[in-house]
Design a protein around this motif. Structure first.
Motif, short mmCIF file in Angstrom:
data_model
loop_
_atom_site.label_atom_id
_atom_site.label_comp_id
_atom_site.label_asym_id
_atom_site.label_seq_id
_atom_site.Cartn_x
_atom_site.Cartn_y
_atom_site.Cartn_z
N ARG A 56 0.83 -1.21 0.00
CA ARG A 56 0.00 0.00 0.00
C ARG A 56 0.86 1.26 0.00
NH1 ARG A 56 -3.97 -2.07 4.73
NH2 ARG A 56 -5.22 -3.49 3.47
N GLU A 65 8.04 3.95 6.14
CA GLU A 65 7.15 2.84 6.45
C GLU A 65 6.89 1.97 5.22
OE1 GLU A 65 3.57 4.60 7.97
OE2 GLU A 65 4.58 5.39 9.74
N ASP A 67 3.73 -0.38 4.38
CA ASP A 67 2.37 -0.80 4.73
C ASP A 67 1.95 -1.81 3.66
OD1 ASP A 67 -0.27 -1.03 5.53
OD2 ASP A 67 -0.83 1.00 4.95
N GLN A 79 -2.73 -8.11 7.50
CA GLN A 79 -2.30 -6.72 7.48
C GLN A 79 -0.96 -6.63 8.18
OE1 GLN A 79 -3.25 -3.72 6.19
NE2 GLN A 79 -1.42 -2.94 7.18
N TRP A 81 2.75 -4.04 8.86
CA TRP A 81 3.33 -2.70 8.86
C TRP A 81 4.75 -2.79 9.40
CZ3 TRP A 81 5.18 0.09 13.01
CH2 TRP A 81 5.46 1.44 12.76
N THR A 83 8.30 -0.22 10.08
CA THR A 83 9.03 1.05 9.99
C THR A 83 10.51 0.73 10.18
OG1 THR A 83 9.23 3.34 10.72
CG2 THR A 83 8.82 1.71 12.43
N THR A 100 -0.13 -2.86 12.55
CA THR A 100 -0.42 -1.46 12.25
C THR A 100 0.61 -0.59 12.95
OG1 THR A 100 -1.87 -1.24 14.18
CG2 THR A 100 -2.92 -1.86 12.09
N ARG A 101 0.60 0.69 12.66
CA ARG A 101 1.55 1.64 13.23
C ARG A 101 1.55 1.62 14.76
NH1 ARG A 101 0.37 6.67 10.69
NH2 ARG A 101 1.94 6.07 9.19
#
Length: 168
Positions: A56, A65, A67, A79, A81, A83, A100-101
């Motif tokens: 994404r 990041e 994603d 899903q 994520w 960094t 996720t973040r």
């Protein structure tokens, strides 16, 4: 899985929270490292056998990041994520990986790329927030085997690039 730093006797301080997977890849560290720097490379090898990846967003820099969604062979979407927390080309990448973040269960991974003759030894050391999370990742999600498969996919991809480069 116990692992210690080179030359350090005994267990590391995080040994009960970590999973360590390593592999020798028949390509130079610069090329193996490069496979992490560009999403067009990552999308071709990232993940265990049978998984595919849809990105994404992707920005390879400290604080950048990635994603993405991993698609399992059974049709399940995961899903994901990441960094990037440290980049030292072509020797080291450190990252934080979660769903996720703001995932409170995000874990840290440190990848080391060390020359071994004309090849590269890559080590992926993943440190979970707790021993229980490490155990769950190993038992429920087969993280050790998944890590091995991911590095095998990387090796296949990178050695293919190296062969093409040698021919061209």
């Amino acid at each position: 899985m116990d692992a210690t730093e080179q030359g350090t006797p005994g267990r590391s301080a995080t040994a009960d929270r970590e999973i360590v997977v390593s592999r020798i890849i028949d390509a130079p560290p610069e090329l193996v490292f490069e496979a992490f720097t560009d999403v067009r490379h990552l999308s071709r090898w990232w993940g265990p056998e049978g998984f595919t990846t849809t990105t994404r967003a992707f920005e390879f820099r400290v604080g950048g990041e990635w994603d993405f969604v991993m698609h399992g062979p059974d049709g399940t979407d995961y899903q994901e994520w990441i960094t990037w927390t440290e980049l030292a080309p072509p020797e080291r990448i450190a990252l934080l990986h979660g769903e996720t973040r703001d995932d409170p269960n995000a874990f840290e991974s440190i990848l080391r790329f060390e020359p071994e003759g004309a090849a590269t030894r890559i080590e992926m050391r993943t440190v979970f927030p707790t021993k229980e999370q490490r155990d769950e990742a190993a038992e429920k999600y087969h993280a050790v085997e998944g890590g091995r498969q991911t590095l095998n996919n990387l090796a296949t991809y990178v050695t293919g690039i190296a062969r093409k480069g040698a021919q061209g």
